[in-house]
Write a protein that holds these residues in place. Structure first.
Motif, PDB file in Angstrom:
ATOM      1  N   TRP A   1       0.884  -1.799   8.779  1.00  0.00           N
ATOM      2  CA  TRP A   1       0.656  -2.268   7.901  1.00  0.00           C
ATOM      3  C   TRP A   1       2.027  -2.579   6.832  1.00  0.00           C
ATOM      4  O   TRP A   1       2.554  -3.733   6.541  1.00  0.00           O
ATOM      5  CB  TRP A   1       0.051  -2.002   6.946  1.00  0.00           C
ATOM      6  N   PRO A   2       2.730  -1.733   6.326  1.00  0.00           N
ATOM      7  CA  PRO A   2       3.469  -1.915   5.172  1.00  0.00           C
ATOM      8  C   PRO A   2       5.024  -2.639   5.902  1.00  0.00           C
ATOM      9  O   PRO A   2       5.754  -3.106   5.471  1.00  0.00           O
ATOM     10  CB  PRO A   2       4.122  -0.705   5.071  1.00  0.00           C
ATOM     11  N   LEU A   3       4.659  -2.638   7.573  1.00  0.00           N
ATOM     12  CA  LEU A   3       5.529  -3.484   8.123  1.00  0.00           C
ATOM     13  C   LEU A   3       5.736  -4.776   8.009  1.00  0.00           C
ATOM     14  O   LEU A   3       6.798  -5.315   7.712  1.00  0.00           O
ATOM     15  CB  LEU A   3       6.137  -2.585   9.380  1.00  0.00           C
ATOM     16  N   ARG A   4       4.623  -4.716   8.452  1.00  0.00           N
ATOM     17  CA  ARG A   4       4.378  -5.960   8.802  1.00  0.00           C
ATOM     18  C   ARG A   4       4.956  -7.141   6.762  1.00  0.00           C
ATOM     19  O   ARG A   4       5.229  -8.081   6.979  1.00  0.00           O
ATOM     20  CB  ARG A   4       2.977  -5.782   9.471  1.00  0.00           C
ATOM     21  N   VAL A   5       4.438  -6.199   5.516  1.00  0.00           N
ATOM     22  CA  VAL A   5       3.934  -6.596   4.873  1.00  0.00           C
ATOM     23  C   VAL A   5       5.723  -6.625   4.448  1.00  0.00           C
ATOM     24  O   VAL A   5       5.612  -7.923   3.539  1.00  0.00           O
ATOM     25  CB  VAL A   5       3.186  -6.346   3.488  1.00  0.00           C
ATOM     26  N   ALA A   6       6.212  -6.061   5.045  1.00  0.00           N
ATOM     27  CA  ALA A   6       7.743  -5.989   4.346  1.00  0.00           C
ATOM     28  C   ALA A   6       8.650  -6.954   4.718  1.00  0.00           C
ATOM     29  O   ALA A   6       8.892  -7.793   4.421  1.00  0.00           O
ATOM     30  CB  ALA A   6       8.371  -4.808   4.512  1.00  0.00           C
ATOM     31  N   LEU A   7       7.961  -7.767   5.689  1.00  0.00           N
ATOM     32  CA  LEU A   7       8.114  -8.758   6.602  1.00  0.00           C
ATOM     33  C   LEU A   7       8.278 -10.530   5.762  1.00  0.00           C
ATOM     34  O   LEU A   7       8.914 -10.936   6.351  1.00  0.00           O
ATOM     35  CB  LEU A   7       8.260  -8.682   8.340  1.00  0.00           C
ATOM     36  N   SER A   8       7.072  -9.835   6.444  1.00  0.00           N
ATOM     37  CA  SER A   8       6.293 -11.458   5.636  1.00  0.00           C
ATOM     38  C   SER A   8       5.736 -11.697   4.360  1.00  0.00           C
ATOM     39  O   SER A   8       6.096 -12.792   3.329  1.00  0.00           O
ATOM     40  CB  SER A   8       4.698 -12.369   6.668  1.00  0.00           C
ATOM     41  N   GLY A   9       5.290 -10.611   3.576  1.00  0.00           N
ATOM     42  CA  GLY A   9       5.409 -10.642   1.927  1.00  0.00           C
ATOM     43  C   GLY A   9       3.317 -11.479   2.276  1.00  0.00           C
ATOM     44  O   GLY A   9       2.795 -11.517   1.110  1.00  0.00           O
ATOM     45  N   LYS A  10       2.552 -11.149   3.824  1.00  0.00           N
ATOM     46  CA  LYS A  10       1.363 -11.750   3.610  1.00  0.00           C
ATOM     47  C   LYS A  10       0.586 -10.976   3.987  1.00  0.00           C
ATOM     48  O   LYS A  10       0.513  -9.984   4.381  1.00  0.00           O
ATOM     49  CB  LYS A  10       1.504 -13.502   4.125  1.00  0.00           C
ATOM     50  N   GLU A  11      -0.422 -11.450   3.258  1.00  0.00           N
ATOM     51  CA  GLU A  11      -1.463 -10.304   3.984  1.00  0.00           C
ATOM     52  C   GLU A  11      -2.410 -11.187   4.742  1.00  0.00           C
ATOM     53  O   GLU A  11      -2.888  -9.320   6.093  1.00  0.00           O
ATOM     54  CB  GLU A  11      -2.891 -10.629   3.114  1.00  0.00           C
TER      55      GLU A  11
ATOM     56  N   ARG B   1      -1.548   3.852  13.369  1.00  0.00           N
ATOM     57  CA  ARG B   1      -0.739   2.724  13.538  1.00  0.00           C
ATOM     58  C   ARG B   1      -0.875   2.018  12.040  1.00  0.00           C
ATOM     59  O   ARG B   1       0.044   0.914  11.346  1.00  0.00           O
ATOM     60  CB  ARG B   1      -1.420   1.666  13.959  1.00  0.00           C
ATOM     61  N   GLY B   2      -2.230   2.179  11.271  1.00  0.00           N
ATOM     62  CA  GLY B   2      -2.446   0.976  10.124  1.00  0.00           C
ATOM     63  C   GLY B   2      -1.807   2.140   8.698  1.00  0.00           C
ATOM     64  O   GLY B   2      -0.626   0.593   8.092  1.00  0.00           O
ATOM     65  N   GLU B   3      -1.277   2.610   8.817  1.00  0.00           N
ATOM     66  CA  GLU B   3       0.144   3.242   7.157  1.00  0.00           C
ATOM     67  C   GLU B   3       1.357   3.200   8.172  1.00  0.00           C
ATOM     68  O   GLU B   3       1.783   2.853   7.025  1.00  0.00           O
ATOM     69  CB  GLU B   3      -0.555   4.665   7.878  1.00  0.00           C
ATOM     70  N   VAL B   4       1.654   2.604   9.073  1.00  0.00           N
ATOM     71  CA  VAL B   4       2.835   2.496   9.835  1.00  0.00           C
ATOM     72  C   VAL B   4       3.732   0.904   9.651  1.00  0.00           C
ATOM     73  O   VAL B   4       4.355   0.074   9.497  1.00  0.00           O
ATOM     74  CB  VAL B   4       3.256   3.094  11.372  1.00  0.00           C
TER      75      VAL B   4
ATOM     76  N   ARG C   1       0.329  -1.080   0.021  1.00  0.00           N
ATOM     77  CA  ARG C   1      -0.307  -0.096  -0.115  1.00  0.00           C
ATOM     78  C   ARG C   1       0.596   1.381   0.253  1.00  0.00           C
ATOM     79  O   ARG C   1       0.712   2.358  -0.910  1.00  0.00           O
ATOM     80  CB  ARG C   1      -1.083  -0.399   1.497  1.00  0.00           C
ATOM     81  N   THR C   2       1.298   1.690   0.477  1.00  0.00           N
ATOM     82  CA  THR C   2       2.426   2.575   0.984  1.00  0.00           C
ATOM     83  C   THR C   2       3.853   2.322   1.597  1.00  0.00           C
ATOM     84  O   THR C   2       3.679   1.321   2.726  1.00  0.00           O
ATOM     85  CB  THR C   2       1.782   3.710   1.802  1.00  0.00           C
TER      86      THR C   2
END
Ligand code: GLU
Length: 443
Positions: free
Chosen positions: A407-417, A402-405, A364-365
């Motif tokens: 979410w992308p961190l989590r996705v960067a680390l896991s690549g998953k939804e 929190r979502g803005e910060v 997302r961002t």
């Protein structure tokens, strides 16, 4: 001096071992151990047509998986001579006779050995059911053998209990109706009559007959489905018995979770219930989760290692440390080790082992990732815990949304939804890999 307690478990190898036989064995074990007695495994294979070596093996495998060991193993097909002697004795004393049978169809045996039934009222004290009386007149002169070499179930059963000096017969209550006949044989052979304890039926949740569709599988199938033997034993012990002093067990506030040691201490044969015991697979699943939690972290990791999917086992074993770290995350999501295996096989946790390539769309961002990387790089590798990581970025995340910060961190680390929260992920991946993955997402 009191006689030493002698018990036996006497399965017929005519099918895979079911849960009822395992329960009979467990209750016999507990009672025998509590009394410092001797326990015998007796393979009742007098039914030559239906008894199969593979079922005998399955029964033994099931017991050894559960850790139920026996002092002696007897096998009825190896004891024919003994039954013959006892049959001859009864014939000589005219307590049994050879009867010419009416041949109903070709190939039927023309004669059998029948017991001369004195036709009495038989009363016995059952430890669980109390006093039971049967009028045995209606049984007539029942058959005890087809011929001198071929005893039928009741006869071999009694002879062996006599020979073994069985003091307590603990078995399913489907055998209550066999007991009067067996007592008659005991009396004719001049043997002492053991004490009986007939365990309640195991019923399906809807109180109907239990079957495979309710999850009542052969015991070895629980092993193959990835249940712990501790959970299965715990499940089985509760089928007809429950700890009286729950407070003793509930040290951690969870009733019904009993270890083998606790069972040995608390089990009381006389307190087994009369009414049918209900089988509930949900309860077993719950117990399995609870017992998995109670293993040490090394034991849990070892279990996961034993259950690695073959397609991934090699590469996951090259990164044992990672596997060790993610074990709690895997077990959080499953009831059995086989389910854990399936999650691993589906690639559910692959991202811990391989760097993911998250799409821009999923990210997302990435606006805040640079700032996060800079904050996290202030932490030393050995201080990189979920807590310190959270502390480093929580205020920033709260400020920016929190979502803005996160979410992308989590996705960067896991690549998953979907995945565990980013603090846990980052702590497991470690400082270098976390920063590396953030950098990768930024490019
Ligand atoms: N062989 C019998 C059975 O499989 C057991 C008989 C007994 O325990 O006396 O049910």
């Amino acid at each position: 001096m009191k006689n030493r307690v002698i018990t036996r478990v006497a399965p017929s190898p005519t099918g895979l071992m079911h849960i009822g036989t395992a329960r009979v064995a467990l209750f016999n074990h507990l009672f025998t151990k509590q009394n410092d007695g001797k326990i015998i495994l007796r393979i009742e294979d007098t039914d030559r047509e239906r008894s199969k070596p593979e079922f005998e093996k399955n029964i033994k495998d099931g017991f050894s998986w559960l850790g139920l060991a026996f002092d002696e193993v007897w096998k009825q097909s190896e004891r024919t001579e003994i039954y013959t002697q006892y049959l001859q004795k009864l014939l000589a004393e005219d307590l049994a006779y050879i009867s010419q049978e009416e041949v109903k169809k070709e190939g039927d045996r023309p004669s059998v050995i029948r017991f001369r039934n004195p036709g009495q009222k038989i009363t016995f004290q059952d430890l669980i059911h109390g006093e039971i009386t049967f009028d045995t007149t209606e049984l007539g002169d029942f058959v005890i053998a087809k011929d001198l070499e071929t005893p039928i179930f009741h006869f071999a059963n009694v002879v062996d209990d006599l020979e073994a000096g069985t003091t307590h017969i603990i078995r399913g209550d489907d055998h209550i109706s066999n007991t009067p006949r067996q007592i008659l044989i005991f009396k004719a052979l001049g043997g002492p009559i053991p004490t009986y304890a007939h365990l309640p039926m195991i019923l399906a949740p809807d109180k109907t007959k239990l079957s495979k569709r309710h999850g009542a599988w052969p015991v070895t199938e629980y092993r193959d489905e990835g249940y712990l033997k501790e959970a299965v034993l715990n499940f089985i012990v509760l089928l007809g018995w429950s700890p009286q002093s729950r407070a003793e067990i509930a040290q951690d506030g969870t009733e019904d979770i009993v270890s083998l040691d606790q069972m040995l201490k608390l089990f009381d044969l006389a307190k087994v219930q009369k009414k049918g015991a209900v089988f509930n697979l949900e309860k077993l699943n719950w117990l399995n989760r609870e017992h998995l939690k109670r293993l040490s972290s090394t034991e849990r990791w070892q279990k996961i290692t034993d259950w690695l999917p073959p397609t991934k086992a090699d590469f996951m074993k090259t990164n044992e440390l990672m596997l060790q770290k993610i074990t709690p995350l895997i077990l959080e999501r499953v009831s059995t080790l086989k389910e854990a295996q399936a999650l691993l096989a589906n690639g559910e946790f692959d991202y811990f082992f391989h760097q993911p390539k998250p799409s821009q769309e999923l990210l997302r961002t990435t606006t805040h990732l640079t700032e996060i990387a800079s904050r996290l790089s202030e932490l030393a590798a050995e201080d990189f815990t979920a807590e310190t990581i959270k502390n480093k970025i929580w205020d920033f995340a709260t400020e920016k949304g929190r979502g803005e910060v996160l979410w992308p961190l989590r996705v960067a680390l896991s690549g998953k939804e979907k995945s565990p929260d980013p603090f846990v992920l980052a702590a497991i991946l470690g400082r270098a890999e976390t920063l590396n993955r953030i950098k990768n997402a930024l490019s």
